[in-house]
Design a protein around this motif. Structure first.
Motif, PDB file in Angstrom:
ATOM      1  N   ASN A 150       0.813  -1.208   0.000  1.00  0.00           N
ATOM      2  CA  ASN A 150       0.000   0.000   0.000  1.00  0.00           C
ATOM      3  C   ASN A 150       0.851   1.264   0.000  1.00  0.00           C
ATOM      4  OD1 ASN A 150      -2.134   1.830   2.080  1.00  0.00           O
ATOM      5  ND2 ASN A 150      -2.812   1.002   0.136  1.00  0.00           N
ATOM      6  N   ASP A 151       2.130   1.128   0.382  1.00  0.00           N
ATOM      7  CA  ASP A 151       3.056   2.262   0.408  1.00  0.00           C
ATOM      8  C   ASP A 151       4.372   1.822  -0.234  1.00  0.00           C
ATOM      9  OD1 ASP A 151       4.492   4.511   0.870  1.00  0.00           O
ATOM     10  OD2 ASP A 151       4.291   4.519   3.045  1.00  0.00           O
ATOM     11  N   PRO A 152       4.413   1.765  -1.573  1.00  0.00           N
ATOM     12  CA  PRO A 152       5.573   1.200  -2.276  1.00  0.00           C
ATOM     13  C   PRO A 152       6.822   2.066  -2.239  1.00  0.00           C
ATOM     14  CG  PRO A 152       4.052   2.116  -3.852  1.00  0.00           C
ATOM     15  CD  PRO A 152       3.394   2.247  -2.507  1.00  0.00           C
ATOM     16  N   SER A 153       6.732   3.274  -1.688  1.00  0.00           N
ATOM     17  CA  SER A 153       7.904   4.144  -1.650  1.00  0.00           C
ATOM     18  C   SER A 153       8.888   3.742  -0.563  1.00  0.00           C
ATOM     19  CB  SER A 153       7.474   5.598  -1.441  1.00  0.00           C
ATOM     20  OG  SER A 153       6.708   5.733  -0.266  1.00  0.00           O
ATOM     21  N   VAL A 154       8.522   2.775   0.285  1.00  0.00           N
ATOM     22  CA  VAL A 154       9.404   2.306   1.356  1.00  0.00           C
ATOM     23  C   VAL A 154      10.315   1.204   0.815  1.00  0.00           C
ATOM     24  CG1 VAL A 154       9.517   1.234   3.643  1.00  0.00           C
ATOM     25  CG2 VAL A 154       7.731   2.886   3.137  1.00  0.00           C
ATOM     26  N   ALA A 155      11.637   1.380   0.982  1.00  0.00           N
ATOM     27  CA  ALA A 155      12.613   0.366   0.578  1.00  0.00           C
ATOM     28  C   ALA A 155      12.912  -0.532   1.783  1.00  0.00           C
ATOM     29  CB  ALA A 155      13.891   1.019   0.080  1.00  0.00           C
ATOM     30  N   VAL A 156      12.959  -1.838   1.569  1.00  0.00           N
ATOM     31  CA  VAL A 156      13.111  -2.797   2.669  1.00  0.00           C
ATOM     32  C   VAL A 156      14.399  -3.593   2.502  1.00  0.00           C
ATOM     33  CG1 VAL A 156      12.033  -4.708   3.918  1.00  0.00           C
ATOM     34  CG2 VAL A 156      10.591  -2.997   2.816  1.00  0.00           C
ATOM     35  N   HIS A 157      15.216  -3.625   3.562  1.00  0.00           N
ATOM     36  CA  HIS A 157      16.429  -4.439   3.605  1.00  0.00           C
ATOM     37  C   HIS A 157      16.454  -5.182   4.946  1.00  0.00           C
ATOM     38  CE1 HIS A 157      18.063  -2.013   0.238  1.00  0.00           C
ATOM     39  NE2 HIS A 157      17.531  -0.988   0.883  1.00  0.00           N
ATOM     40  N   THR A 158      16.791  -6.450   4.915  1.00  0.00           N
ATOM     41  CA  THR A 158      16.914  -7.190   6.173  1.00  0.00           C
ATOM     42  C   THR A 158      18.157  -6.725   6.918  1.00  0.00           C
ATOM     43  OG1 THR A 158      18.085  -8.972   5.022  1.00  0.00           O
ATOM     44  CG2 THR A 158      15.703  -9.228   5.332  1.00  0.00           C
ATOM     45  N   ASP A 159      18.103  -6.787   8.241  1.00  0.00           N
ATOM     46  CA  ASP A 159      19.194  -6.305   9.073  1.00  0.00           C
ATOM     47  C   ASP A 159      19.305  -7.206  10.291  1.00  0.00           C
ATOM     48  OD1 ASP A 159      21.298  -4.742   9.778  1.00  0.00           O
ATOM     49  OD2 ASP A 159      20.141  -2.970  10.329  1.00  0.00           O
ATOM     50  N   ASN A 160      20.468  -7.173  10.909  1.00  0.00           N
ATOM     51  CA  ASN A 160      20.699  -7.993  12.101  1.00  0.00           C
ATOM     52  C   ASN A 160      21.527  -7.189  13.093  1.00  0.00           C
ATOM     53  OD1 ASN A 160      20.575 -10.228  13.744  1.00  0.00           O
ATOM     54  ND2 ASN A 160      22.381 -11.196  12.869  1.00  0.00           N
ATOM     55  N   SER A 161      21.063  -7.140  14.330  1.00  0.00           N
ATOM     56  CA  SER A 161      21.736  -6.382  15.377  1.00  0.00           C
ATOM     57  C   SER A 161      22.105  -7.304  16.529  1.00  0.00           C
ATOM     58  CB  SER A 161      20.824  -5.258  15.886  1.00  0.00           C
ATOM     59  OG  SER A 161      21.286  -4.750  17.117  1.00  0.00           O
ATOM     60  N   PRO A 162      23.330  -7.204  17.064  1.00  0.00           N
ATOM     61  CA  PRO A 162      23.715  -8.047  18.196  1.00  0.00           C
ATOM     62  C   PRO A 162      22.904  -7.749  19.457  1.00  0.00           C
ATOM     63  CG  PRO A 162      25.405  -6.389  17.738  1.00  0.00           C
ATOM     64  CD  PRO A 162      24.431  -6.333  16.621  1.00  0.00           C
TER      65      PRO A 162
ATOM     66  N   LEU B  12      19.501  -5.991  19.320  1.00  0.00           N
ATOM     67  CA  LEU B  12      18.063  -6.076  19.071  1.00  0.00           C
ATOM     68  C   LEU B  12      17.660  -7.297  18.258  1.00  0.00           C
ATOM     69  CD1 LEU B  12      17.414  -2.304  18.267  1.00  0.00           C
ATOM     70  CD2 LEU B  12      17.083  -3.489  20.435  1.00  0.00           C
ATOM     71  N   GLY B  13      18.624  -8.047  17.736  1.00  0.00           N
ATOM     72  CA  GLY B  13      18.318  -9.266  16.989  1.00  0.00           C
ATOM     73  C   GLY B  13      17.991  -8.988  15.531  1.00  0.00           C
ATOM     74  N   GLN B  14      17.192  -9.891  14.927  1.00  0.00           N
ATOM     75  CA  GLN B  14      16.817  -9.755  13.522  1.00  0.00           C
ATOM     76  C   GLN B  14      15.794  -8.641  13.342  1.00  0.00           C
ATOM     77  OE1 GLN B  14      15.736 -13.930  12.479  1.00  0.00           O
ATOM     78  NE2 GLN B  14      17.125 -13.612  10.771  1.00  0.00           N
ATOM     79  N   GLY B  15      15.927  -7.930  12.247  1.00  0.00           N
ATOM     80  CA  GLY B  15      14.995  -6.844  11.966  1.00  0.00           C
ATOM     81  C   GLY B  15      15.133  -6.374  10.538  1.00  0.00           C
ATOM     82  N   PHE B  16      14.748  -5.152  10.291  1.00  0.00           N
ATOM     83  CA  PHE B  16      14.758  -4.597   8.941  1.00  0.00           C
ATOM     84  C   PHE B  16      15.300  -3.171   8.972  1.00  0.00           C
ATOM     85  CE2 PHE B  16      11.370  -7.687   9.223  1.00  0.00           C
ATOM     86  CZ  PHE B  16      11.566  -8.465   8.107  1.00  0.00           C
ATOM     87  N   ARG B  17      15.985  -2.798   7.906  1.00  0.00           N
ATOM     88  CA  ARG B  17      16.384  -1.403   7.713  1.00  0.00           C
ATOM     89  C   ARG B  17      15.549  -0.880   6.557  1.00  0.00           C
ATOM     90  NH1 ARG B  17      19.725   2.357   9.530  1.00  0.00           N
ATOM     91  NH2 ARG B  17      20.138   0.901  11.206  1.00  0.00           N
ATOM     92  N   LEU B  18      14.705   0.100   6.846  1.00  0.00           N
ATOM     93  CA  LEU B  18      13.753   0.610   5.879  1.00  0.00           C
ATOM     94  C   LEU B  18      14.171   1.995   5.396  1.00  0.00           C
ATOM     95  CD1 LEU B  18      10.393  -0.394   7.638  1.00  0.00           C
ATOM     96  CD2 LEU B  18      11.816  -1.743   6.107  1.00  0.00           C
TER      97      LEU B  18
END
Length: 660
Positions: free
Chosen positions: A377-389, A391-397
């Protein structure tokens, strides 16, 4: 016993039928992923009618596709409400406010963040016209929504506030429509306000856009003054769509949303031919074949029909279950035919990046699904997976701005019940590295850094580049000195300036994106007493003296707090963030030191005092050595606790750090 069982089974069947019917009705009212609310009288069932309107009676000559574009708070949604009332789409009611703003975040904030479409039926000169209206956002962060909406239009209403005058986003939206060669109808709104200055604002419009006085409409969207005459002008001046029903079917997907009961609901603009229920269609992107299950138009809720024809805009349900298959700007056509792909949309360029992590790692999969559905619904957001020691697994948007980031996070929580932690936003930097091995390692001589954690070692960096923007500042000339000071404080420069009337200046400035990220807009409003406005666009990268600023808790770096800044600002930013962390992190049973550092150099330090038990409370006398022994034992215990203790950073600490 047998008769009782039969009666019980009948009740169960009836209950299931009622449940499925109510679920279907609910899913039909979940328009583009949210519950539709149009403030109707509860006794009015027009929104739930099952009447199918035959759209074949509207040839392209009697179709008009147009949108309303303006700066923030110039009355776009109010004008859309009046147009809906005049055409009988909704009943006239004093409670009709922001009818097309269906998101909870839009109603809470009083702004439009999502372009909304509504089809209006209007009788003009004894002929009924089909008018497809798009209400667009006004904030610069949602400019991509405006650009996509204009691709389905042949004309626009350019709305200007008679009290505030031409603003920065007004200029940006005008040129956006002008570049697409759309018919532009200039409209002066809020002429009924006591402080309105129509003659002054008209002079501004004439100076900036070369539009004559006689071509500018004067209306009051709130009271409906002049709105019906404007609607007639839309029919007279805006040209009809150029497509033909005789050509091979081609449609353009201009919007989409995910519904848990119905899958992907696509908003289509039919360019050529017709699209009927039961038709087979395929897309150039996925090459998969789908069967059209339902079509209709927005009035403003979904109204089903048998077919959509060339020039019309409506929703299409074709059993797309995977959100990745629905690509905005994709061309859909009849399988087995050869068609030329439609131009589609220019991909958006993220300006701000931030991390999003689930509060509980067991919710990572649910968060992933929620982001996939919301980005549909909001295609202007770019999504990349991320990992933090930490906070754990997440996303960088990647977002188009700070408000866009805030709204997206709020929609995740409101629409998908996602409990997330958002990290400090940053902008994308570029670094140039040297050495064959290093270039091979990073895949290129110039590396784009989305996360400060991934910044290469300083010893292999040749130069660092930061993103720049070209901005337009509109303000009264009384505040020229304050604006110049603000631009210089933000490491920017004024490229050009000119008067648009006797009192107001339009200044073209160049600024580092990082400097306008947080509070530049608020400071600009403050120094101009609320009369200034600001709009910006990407201006590429420039070489800059940048450093990585780290923050340490008890000598342990917290990677989520790392940021890249200009060397001259490092100490100031480090001091401010450490003070904020001192207030945001709750005290522990041991001392917590908060430090800001560039490399091995500590720039500032703040200490969070520990909770301390009064171990001398039970000593009412005796030798001093006894007291010293107890204090020494306590100090050793706290020293040991500090070595093994871990400091939890509260969720709201990342938000508090941004505020000055």
């Amino acid at each position: 016993m047998k008769s009782w069982c039969q009666t019980f089974m009948k009740h169960c069947i009836l209950r299931d039928q009622l449940f499925n019917t109510s679920k279907l009705n609910l899913s039909r009212r979940l328009v583009f992923g949210r519950y539709s609310s149009t403030n109707r009288d509860p006794s009015d069932n027009s929104g739930d009618r099952k009447v199918r309107k035959d759209l074949s009676e509207y040839p392209t000559e009697r179709i008009r596709n147009f949108s309303i574009i303006a700066h923030v708070d110039h009355g776009k949604s109010t004008l859309a409400d009046r147009l809906l009332e005049i055409t009988g789409t909704i009943p006239k009611d004093d409670k009709n406010k922001q009818v097309l703003d269906k998101l909870q975040v839009e109603r809470e904030r009083g702004i439009t963040v999502k372009a909304q479409t509504a089809s209006l039926l209007y009788n003009y000169k004894e002929e009924e016209y089909l008018l497809n209206l798009v209400d667009t956002p006004g904030h610069v962060d949602f400019n991509y929504e405006v650009a996509r909406s204009l691709s389905a239009c042949q004309g626009v209403i350019l709305l200007v506030d008679a009290n505030q005058g031409v603003q920065a986003q007004t200029v940006a939206n005008f040129y956006l429509a002008f570049e697409k060669d759309l018919t532009i109808i200039p409209v002066l709104n809020k002429i009924d306000l006591p402080g309105a200055q129509p003659d002054v604002v008209i002079q501004q419009i004439k100076s900036l856009f070369d539009i004559e006085d006689k071509d500018i409409f004067r209306i009051s969207a709130k009271h409906g003054t002049g709105v019906e005459e404007l609607l007639k002008t839309v029919i007279e001046q805006i040209p009809p769509p150029s497509g033909s029903r005789e050509n091979i079917m081609r449609t353009l997907m201009i919007d989409s949303a995910y519904n848990q009961f119905r899958g992907v609901i696509a908003l289509m603009s039919v360019i050529d031919g017709s699209l009927k229920r039961g038709d087979k269609i395929t897309s150039i992107h996925s090459t998969k074949v789908y069967e059209v299950q339902d079509v209709g138009y927005m009035h403003p809720d979904e109204v089903p029909t048998d077919a959509l024809y060339a020039g019309q805009v409506g929703y299409v349900l074709c059993n797309i279950r995977d959100s990745k298959e629905a690509q905005l700007g994709d061309t859909y056509f009849t399988p087995g035919t050869k068609v030329e792909a439609l131009p589609g949309f220019k991909s958006s360029k993220p300006m701000v990046f931030g991390g999003i992590y689930p509060s509980d790692q067991s919710e990572f999969h649910n968060l992933k699904l929620a982001i996939e559905k919301l980005t549909l619904n909001d295609p202007s957001v770019a999504v990349h997976t991320d990992n933090s020691p930490v906070l754990g697994q997440g996303f960088r948007l990647g977002y188009l701005g700070l408000l866009h980031m805030d709204v997206f996070s709020q929609r995740l929580e409101q629409e998908y019940n996602a409990n997330v932690i958002s990290t400090i936003p940053n902008v994308p930097y570029k670094v140039k590295v040297h050495g064959v091995k290093n270039i091979k390692k990073y895949g290129s001589e110039v590396v784009t850094i989305l996360n400060p954690i991934h910044l290469p070692n300083e010893s292999i960096i040749v130069e660092m580049l930061e993103p720049m923007v070209e901005g337009k500042l509109l303000f009264p000339d009384d505040y020229l000195g304050q604006i110049m000071d603000l631009v210089m404080q933000s490491r920017g420069e004024i490229l050009d300036q000119k008067y648009i009337d006797n009192k107001r200046l339009l200044a073209k400035v160049k600024l580092p994106l990082n400097e306008i990220l947080v509070d530049f807009f608020d400071m600009m409003k403050s120094v101009t007493s609320g009369y200034g406005s600001f709009d910006y666009e990407d201006a590429g990268y420039e070489v800059s003296n940048l450093v990585k600023l780290d923050f340490l808790l008890n000598s342990r770096p917290v990677e989520e707090l790392s940021l890249i800044c200009h060397r001259s600002r490092a100490r100031t930013i480090a001091t401010r963030v450490c003070e904020k962390l001192k207030d945001a992190i709750p005290p522990q049973l041991f001392l917590i030191s908060v430090q800001g550092a560039v490399g091995s150099k500590i720039l500032c330090r703040e200490d969070i005092k520990p909770y301390r038990k009064d171990v001398l409370a039970k000593c009412y006398g005796g030798d001093q050595s006894r007291k010293n022994k107890l204090l020494k034992k306590q100090a050793e215990g706290k020293k040991q606790m500090r070595k093994i203790g871990r400091v939890e950073i509260p969720k709201d600490a990342f938000v508090k750090i941004l505020r000055r």
